[in-house]
Design a protein around this motif. Structure first.
Motif, PDB file in Angstrom:
ATOM      1  N   ASN A  92      44.190  28.737  27.470  1.00  0.00           N
ATOM      2  CA  ASN A  92      42.732  28.889  27.407  1.00  0.00           C
ATOM      3  C   ASN A  92      42.038  27.930  28.364  1.00  0.00           C
ATOM      4  OD1 ASN A  92      42.580  30.975  25.525  1.00  0.00           O
ATOM      5  ND2 ASN A  92      42.708  29.570  23.793  1.00  0.00           N
ATOM      6  N   ALA A  93      42.533  26.698  28.439  1.00  0.00           N
ATOM      7  CA  ALA A  93      41.932  25.710  29.345  1.00  0.00           C
ATOM      8  C   ALA A  93      42.111  26.133  30.810  1.00  0.00           C
ATOM      9  CB  ALA A  93      42.558  24.334  29.106  1.00  0.00           C
ATOM     10  N   ILE A  94      43.287  26.646  31.136  1.00  0.00           N
ATOM     11  CA  ILE A  94      43.545  27.097  32.506  1.00  0.00           C
ATOM     12  C   ILE A  94      42.626  28.276  32.856  1.00  0.00           C
ATOM     13  CG2 ILE A  94      45.276  28.134  34.037  1.00  0.00           C
ATOM     14  CD1 ILE A  94      45.944  25.262  33.486  1.00  0.00           C
ATOM     15  N   LYS A  95      42.424  29.177  31.886  1.00  0.00           N
ATOM     16  CA  LYS A  95      41.546  30.331  32.140  1.00  0.00           C
ATOM     17  C   LYS A  95      40.119  29.877  32.434  1.00  0.00           C
ATOM     18  CE  LYS A  95      42.276  32.868  28.491  1.00  0.00           C
ATOM     19  NZ  LYS A  95      42.180  34.007  27.562  1.00  0.00           N
ATOM     20  N   ARG A  96      39.640  28.901  31.664  1.00  0.00           N
ATOM     21  CA  ARG A  96      38.271  28.414  31.902  1.00  0.00           C
ATOM     22  C   ARG A  96      38.171  27.759  33.275  1.00  0.00           C
ATOM     23  NH1 ARG A  96      38.842  26.929  26.438  1.00  0.00           N
ATOM     24  NH2 ARG A  96      39.229  24.747  26.959  1.00  0.00           N
ATOM     25  N   ARG A  97      39.214  27.007  33.615  1.00  0.00           N
ATOM     26  CA  ARG A  97      39.189  26.276  34.882  1.00  0.00           C
ATOM     27  C   ARG A  97      39.246  27.226  36.079  1.00  0.00           C
ATOM     28  NH1 ARG A  97      43.620  22.216  34.373  1.00  0.00           N
ATOM     29  NH2 ARG A  97      42.302  21.525  32.657  1.00  0.00           N
ATOM     30  N   HIS A  98      39.874  28.411  35.885  1.00  0.00           N
ATOM     31  CA  HIS A  98      40.030  29.364  36.987  1.00  0.00           C
ATOM     32  C   HIS A  98      39.200  30.624  36.726  1.00  0.00           C
ATOM     33  CE1 HIS A  98      43.324  27.259  39.123  1.00  0.00           C
ATOM     34  NE2 HIS A  98      43.594  26.787  37.921  1.00  0.00           N
ATOM     35  N   ALA A  99      38.065  30.434  36.090  1.00  0.00           N
ATOM     36  CA  ALA A  99      37.216  31.585  35.756  1.00  0.00           C
ATOM     37  C   ALA A  99      36.752  32.338  37.001  1.00  0.00           C
ATOM     38  CB  ALA A  99      36.008  31.111  34.947  1.00  0.00           C
ATOM     39  N   HIS A 100      36.744  31.667  38.151  1.00  0.00           N
ATOM     40  CA  HIS A 100      36.307  32.308  39.392  1.00  0.00           C
ATOM     41  C   HIS A 100      37.413  33.141  40.027  1.00  0.00           C
ATOM     42  CE1 HIS A 100      38.330  28.595  40.384  1.00  0.00           C
ATOM     43  NE2 HIS A 100      38.482  28.987  41.633  1.00  0.00           N
ATOM     44  N   GLN A 101      38.612  33.172  39.394  1.00  0.00           N
ATOM     45  CA  GLN A 101      39.738  33.959  39.904  1.00  0.00           C
ATOM     46  C   GLN A 101      40.094  35.038  38.876  1.00  0.00           C
ATOM     47  OE1 GLN A 101      41.990  30.043  40.707  1.00  0.00           O
ATOM     48  NE2 GLN A 101      42.880  31.457  42.224  1.00  0.00           N
ATOM     49  N   PRO A 102      39.466  36.225  38.972  1.00  0.00           N
ATOM     50  CA  PRO A 102      39.663  37.266  37.950  1.00  0.00           C
ATOM     51  C   PRO A 102      41.123  37.655  37.753  1.00  0.00           C
ATOM     52  CG  PRO A 102      37.876  37.848  39.445  1.00  0.00           C
ATOM     53  CD  PRO A 102      38.534  36.643  40.026  1.00  0.00           C
ATOM     54  N   GLU A 103      41.907  37.620  38.827  1.00  0.00           N
ATOM     55  CA  GLU A 103      43.303  38.041  38.695  1.00  0.00           C
ATOM     56  C   GLU A 103      44.099  37.063  37.832  1.00  0.00           C
ATOM     57  OE1 GLU A 103      43.026  35.297  42.177  1.00  0.00           O
ATOM     58  OE2 GLU A 103      41.865  36.992  41.398  1.00  0.00           O
ATOM     59  N   VAL A 104      43.768  35.760  37.910  1.00  0.00           N
ATOM     60  CA  VAL A 104      44.439  34.753  37.083  1.00  0.00           C
ATOM     61  C   VAL A 104      44.053  34.944  35.619  1.00  0.00           C
ATOM     62  CG1 VAL A 104      44.648  32.295  36.579  1.00  0.00           C
ATOM     63  CG2 VAL A 104      44.609  33.079  38.957  1.00  0.00           C
ATOM     64  N   VAL A 105      42.751  35.115  35.373  1.00  0.00           N
ATOM     65  CA  VAL A 105      42.264  35.281  33.999  1.00  0.00           C
ATOM     66  C   VAL A 105      42.861  36.522  33.365  1.00  0.00           C
ATOM     67  CG1 VAL A 105      40.209  35.649  32.576  1.00  0.00           C
ATOM     68  CG2 VAL A 105      40.119  34.039  34.484  1.00  0.00           C
ATOM     69  N   GLN A 106      42.904  37.630  34.098  1.00  0.00           N
ATOM     70  CA  GLN A 106      43.435  38.876  33.546  1.00  0.00           C
ATOM     71  C   GLN A 106      44.920  38.746  33.210  1.00  0.00           C
ATOM     72  OE1 GLN A 106      41.683  41.735  32.719  1.00  0.00           O
ATOM     73  NE2 GLN A 106      43.632  42.117  31.694  1.00  0.00           N
ATOM     74  N   ALA A 107      45.671  38.105  34.096  1.00  0.00           N
ATOM     75  CA  ALA A 107      47.109  37.932  33.849  1.00  0.00           C
ATOM     76  C   ALA A 107      47.361  37.086  32.609  1.00  0.00           C
ATOM     77  CB  ALA A 107      47.768  37.293  35.073  1.00  0.00           C
ATOM     78  N   LEU A 108      46.587  36.028  32.448  1.00  0.00           N
ATOM     79  CA  LEU A 108      46.763  35.161  31.280  1.00  0.00           C
ATOM     80  C   LEU A 108      46.261  35.848  30.010  1.00  0.00           C
ATOM     81  CD1 LEU A 108      45.824  31.690  32.805  1.00  0.00           C
ATOM     82  CD2 LEU A 108      48.083  32.648  32.411  1.00  0.00           C
ATOM     83  N   ASP A 109      45.238  36.688  30.121  1.00  0.00           N
ATOM     84  CA  ASP A 109      44.778  37.475  28.974  1.00  0.00           C
ATOM     85  C   ASP A 109      45.887  38.408  28.488  1.00  0.00           C
ATOM     86  OD1 ASP A 109      42.263  36.460  28.593  1.00  0.00           O
ATOM     87  OD2 ASP A 109      41.244  37.930  29.841  1.00  0.00           O
ATOM     88  N   ASP A 110      46.554  39.062  29.431  1.00  0.00           N
ATOM     89  CA  ASP A 110      47.646  39.975  29.070  1.00  0.00           C
ATOM     90  C   ASP A 110      48.774  39.216  28.369  1.00  0.00           C
ATOM     91  OD1 ASP A 110      46.207  41.973  30.271  1.00  0.00           O
ATOM     92  OD2 ASP A 110      47.346  41.962  32.140  1.00  0.00           O
ATOM     93  N   LEU A 111      49.064  38.017  28.860  1.00  0.00           N
ATOM     94  CA  LEU A 111      50.114  37.196  28.241  1.00  0.00           C
ATOM     95  C   LEU A 111      49.752  36.853  26.800  1.00  0.00           C
ATOM     96  CD1 LEU A 111      52.705  35.395  28.482  1.00  0.00           C
ATOM     97  CD2 LEU A 111      51.175  33.562  29.245  1.00  0.00           C
ATOM     98  N   GLU A 112      48.505  36.463  26.579  1.00  0.00           N
ATOM     99  CA  GLU A 112      48.060  36.098  25.224  1.00  0.00           C
ATOM    100  C   GLU A 112      48.093  37.297  24.288  1.00  0.00           C
ATOM    101  OE1 GLU A 112      45.025  32.542  24.881  1.00  0.00           O
ATOM    102  OE2 GLU A 112      44.235  34.093  26.184  1.00  0.00           O
ATOM    103  N   GLU A 113      47.680  38.452  24.795  1.00  0.00           N
ATOM    104  CA  GLU A 113      47.654  39.647  23.952  1.00  0.00           C
ATOM    105  C   GLU A 113      49.056  40.010  23.476  1.00  0.00           C
ATOM    106  OE1 GLU A 113      45.994  44.246  24.110  1.00  0.00           O
ATOM    107  OE2 GLU A 113      45.524  42.841  25.729  1.00  0.00           O
ATOM    108  N   GLN A 114      50.039  39.873  24.360  1.00  0.00           N
ATOM    109  CA  GLN A 114      51.427  40.165  23.977  1.00  0.00           C
ATOM    110  C   GLN A 114      51.918  39.174  22.920  1.00  0.00           C
ATOM    111  OE1 GLN A 114      53.690  39.997  27.592  1.00  0.00           O
ATOM    112  NE2 GLN A 114      52.443  41.528  28.623  1.00  0.00           N
ATOM    113  N   ASP A 115      51.467  37.947  23.029  1.00  0.00           N
ATOM    114  CA  ASP A 115      51.998  36.886  22.183  1.00  0.00           C
ATOM    115  C   ASP A 115      51.301  36.793  20.823  1.00  0.00           C
ATOM    116  OD1 ASP A 115      53.825  34.410  22.257  1.00  0.00           O
ATOM    117  OD2 ASP A 115      51.901  33.591  21.596  1.00  0.00           O
TER     118      ASP A 115
END
Length: 836
Positions: free
Chosen positions: A346-369
């Motif tokens: 979550n912290a990494i997503k906030r820090r890289h909010a300007h990079q949609p591809e990073v946020v989306q990839a980490l969102d997918d990881l969280e959803e699986q988990d």
């Protein structure tokens, strides 16, 4: 990205002095603070006079002040504080108005503020804890709050952290157990104080236009922007390792990145959020490296060699020993991503909010988990075409998968209270299905789903209690003379409010006829507030004894006082709370209370899209109420040898894994978790048996009628004449692979939640030189004081152990309470001996 500048605001007061509508308070316009304005306001008569008025009000609050007077004084103090000027240290709002919800048109300052409330002696806190680290932690302004009961620290925010992460980092650095976590929005204001309230202020740095936090490292080292302050050789070595070692952020090797973010950033963020920014040392590097690898394995493909490259060898960790530690973590049984790692993501997503591809990839990881435990539990039953038992699967109806484990843990105490006549044999000792569950989650995270389940599962109890409470209310409404002539009704009330007196609790126990009481609250702070009031002081004793079903006795003077002799305390609870509320409710983590509760958590939906849920169907509601009725008719001793063997195997597995990495905390917590998980599986089996009876007796057209059931018209009538049938038939019907595997899932889930919320406190307690193993049978607010005293002690020793600022009267009252609770006995005047 917003450029970081050294700008913050001030305003003359929290509200504008005038408004078009006098009944409406408008936010005050704010403007850029300058050195001259700040100094002039701090030295003004207005500030000094207001602070003097607040001090005069605060002296009226003592330990003996009645609650209504205390509340009135606090209201007057708050009114005074609003006359003070305010500063907005986190940002400058260029539109002239601070906006709490959606701050726009602002520039971010490089400062953070941590607010430490409810400090009895702020001077001592400053001298012992804060002052020695002012320079090291880049503090620019430390001052006492207007109430003189708190301290605020303004400091340089580490680069890359938001305000909440920065505060958590500073709290870890200072070893603060609590702080005000609400002080994190950019528009947060702080009341201005006079110079004599300031412990430290560096106006040069505060208003230096060239100072920035860019490059300021979370481990305490600094980049060129703060080069005027020397960096220690140790810090320089750490900085050099981070910048040039194999985990460098700018590494071109794609294997050292995950979703376009370097592994070093994940590791660094992990320590900030989970260890106060401190790196492991020789004393704890084995356990902490194991925990880190346990988290990082989920984003490294469970690759030992890759983990060896991205995890540093902390404090000279030998390579062979480090590899063994990492291999243990990788080979540890597979589970969901640890909650600590979820926070990192979550912290990494906030820090890289300007990079949609990073946020989306980490969102997918969280959803699986996110659904791991529920999906694993569901798979236990689905593998052979089975399904969750009736009542439990109906509790999941209309509930998203991410909330279902929390719902399961929440209804366990309800099922245990309903099946009050059933005793589960564990280690050759029969015990009731006593369970206390905390459902933990932030506001609007789905905890309210438990409210609906409570009304369904406890439907019959609530109906009976309503009738009995009406009878009691009718008696209480009688005129005094007639009430004295009419015997007090003896009625059974099993739903126990947590906002009540100890006398009512004891009265309900006396009339419970050996059945469970049950309590539900949507806010666990009710419990801690009742405890603080004094009227409910023994509740902590009762809750601990409720898990074990042990005896409770009380005796009070006076013919009208309610005394109790409860052979077995049977009191199940489901308490919903926030993470902060959980820590307020469970303050002492080593007295055995923590091991007696079940903790479940709702998912962190802060940044998740809105999930629309369907209402629970009428069929599901009816099924829950039907199962609840049958549970109340079951009695007897339930012996489940295969389940107990499964529990013993799970215990041994945890023992061996903790032995390999020296994890004392996990090893200690496993014992009662094993018993609690057995009780949950037992509850599931009883629901399954209720469904089995309904299918055979209420739906005869679908199933052949067993020989034993001939003559029985319904499941309810059968259990009324054969109350021990469940205990006789459940061991034959339901000690199957499905339930045995489900045991492992529930035990793992309960253990992981305890460790997520309390590992740091438990680790600190076990490493404390004052820690004494074992448990006290009775606990209270002064439990830690009791432990520190010698076997024979004086009132003066008790006063010193209680605190330097405590009075003799407070110490005498404390010891007097101990005498009443049979914790100590008087040997001589002012001399006492501990009995526990």
């Amino acid at each position: 990205m917003i450029e970081v500048k050294n700008q913050f605001d001030f305003a003359e007061s929290i509200f504008a002095p005038k408004s078009a509508d006098p009944s409406v308070k408008q936010p005050a316009p704010c403007e850029l603070a300058t050195r001259e304005i700040l100094v002039a306001l701090m030295e003004s008569e207005r500030v000094r006079n207001t602070l003097s008025a607040i001090r005069n009000l605060m002296v009226k609050i003592t330990s003996d002040t009645p609650e209504d007077v205390r509340r009135e004084v606090k209201e007057m103090v708050n009114a005074c504080k609003k006359k003070l000027p305010i500063v907005v240290p986190l940002a400058h709002f260029t539109n002239g108005h601070r906006a709490v919800e959606e701050p726009v048109n602002y520039t971010l300052s490089p400062w953070s503020v941590i607010d430490v409330d409810n400090v009895d002696n702020p001077d001592e806190l400053w001298k012992s804890l804060i002052k020695p680290r002012v320079e090291e932690l880049r503090m620019v302004w430390v001052f006492k709050t207007p109430s003189t009961r708190g301290i605020k620290i303004m400091y340089l925010r580490p680069d890359g952290l938001d305000e909440a992460e920065s505060q958590k980092w500073m709290a870890g650095k200072l070893g603060l157990k609590t702080y005000d976590v609400s002080c994190k929005n950019l528009a947060r204001v702080h009341y201005l104080v006079s110079p004599d309230y300031c412990y430290h202020i560096d106006l040069d740095k505060l208003f230096d236009p060239n100072l920035t936090n860019k490059g300021y490292r979370p481990d305490g080292t600094a980049a060129s922007a703060i080069a005027s302050e020397p960096v220690s050789s140790t810090s320089a070595a750490v900085l050099e390792e981070l910048q040039s070692g194999p985990i460098a952020k700018s590494s071109p090797d794609p294997k050292l990145e995950y979703q376009n973010v370097s592994y070093s950033e994940y590791v660094e963020t992990y320590w900030i959020l989970n260890n106060g920014g401190h790196l492991p040392t020789k004393g704890d590097r084995n356990t902490l490296t194991f925990e880190l690898a346990l988290s990082m394995r989920h984003i490294t493909g469970f690759d030992v060699d890759l983990l060896m490259r991205i995890i540093p060898s902390y404090d000279g960790f030998p390579e062979a020993e480090k590899r063994q530690c990492i291999e243990n973590a990788v080979n540890y049984k597979r589970g969901p991503m640890p909650r600590k790692m979820q926070e990192v993501i979550n912290a990494i997503k906030r820090r890289h909010a300007h990079q949609p591809e990073v946020v989306q990839a980490l969102d997918d990881l969280e959803e699986q988990d996110m659904n791991y435990y529920h999906e694993t539990l569901e798979a236990c039953f689905a593998s052979r075409g089975k399904k969750f038992p009736m009542g439990i699967r109906d509790s999941f109806d209309g509930v998203p998968p991410t909330l279902r484990m929390a719902m399961l843990i929440a209804i366990g105490p309800m099922i245990g209270a309903l099946a009050t006549g059933v005793e589960l044999v564990v280690h050759n000792e029969p015990s009731r299905l006593n369970l206390i569950a905390y459902i933990v989650g932030e506001a609007a995270s789905g905890k309210s789903k438990v409210d609906q389940l409570y009304l369904l599962w406890m439907y019959w109890c609530i109906q009976r209690d309503d009738v009995n409470m009406a009878i009691m209310a009718e008696w209480k409404a009688l005129p005094k003379k007639k009430r004295e002539q009419t015997p007090r009704p003896v009625v059974q009330i099993r739903i126990q409010s947590l906002r009540t007196s100890m006398a009512d609790v004891l009265d309900h126990f006396n009339n419970a006829d050996g059945k469970h009481l049950y309590s539900f609250t949507a806010e666990a702070d009710q419990l801690s507030q009742s405890n603080r009031s004094g009227a409910f002081a023994n509740v902590s004793v009762l809750i601990r004894q409720a898990y074990d079903g042990s005896e409770f006795r009380s005796s009070y003077a006076g013919e009208n006082a309610i005394n109790a002799n409860v052979p077995h305390v049977l009191w199940n609870m489901t308490l919903c709370t926030t993470p902060d509320g959980l820590h307020r409710a469970l303050t002492n983590v080593t007295d055995g209370g923590l091991t007696r509760v079940s903790i479940a958590s709702t998912p962190d939906n802060t940044f998740a899209p809105l999930v629309l849920t369907q209402p629970r169907s009428e069929k599901a509601k009816a099924a829950i109420i039907r199962v609840a009725l049958l549970l109340e008719l079951m009695e007897g001793e339930l012996n489940l040898p295969l389940l107990e063997k499964q529990s013993n195997d799970w215990l041994e597995g945890v023992r061996l894994s903790t032995l390999m990495n020296g994890d004392k905390v996990r090893a200690r917590q496993r014992f009662r978790v094993a018993v609690t998980a057995m009780r949950y599986i037992c509850c599931m089996m009883l629901c399954a048996y209720a469904e089995w009876l309904i299918e055979h007796l209420d739906k005869r057209g679908k199933r052949a009628l067993p020989k034993w059931a001939h003559g029985a018209e319904t499941a309810e009538q059968y259990l009324k004449t054969h109350p021990t049938a469940a205990c006789e038939q459940v061991p034959k019907l339901f000690q199957t692979e499905e339930y045995l595997q489900a045991y492992n899932v529930i035990a793992d889930y309960l253990l992981e939640n305890i460790l997520f919320y309390f590992r740091q406190k438990l680790t600190a307690a076990y490493q404390n030189g004052d820690y004494v193993g074992g448990e006290r049978k009775r606990v209270g607010a002064n439990d830690s004081v009791y432990e520190r005293l010698p076997e024979v002690f004086t009132i003066e020793q008790a006063r010193q152990a209680k605190g330097l600022n405590e009075t003799d009267n407070a110490a005498r009252q404390m010891v007097k309470n101990w005498v009443k609770q049979h914790l100590v006995e008087a040997l001589d005047r002012g001399v006492y001996k501990k009995l526990m």
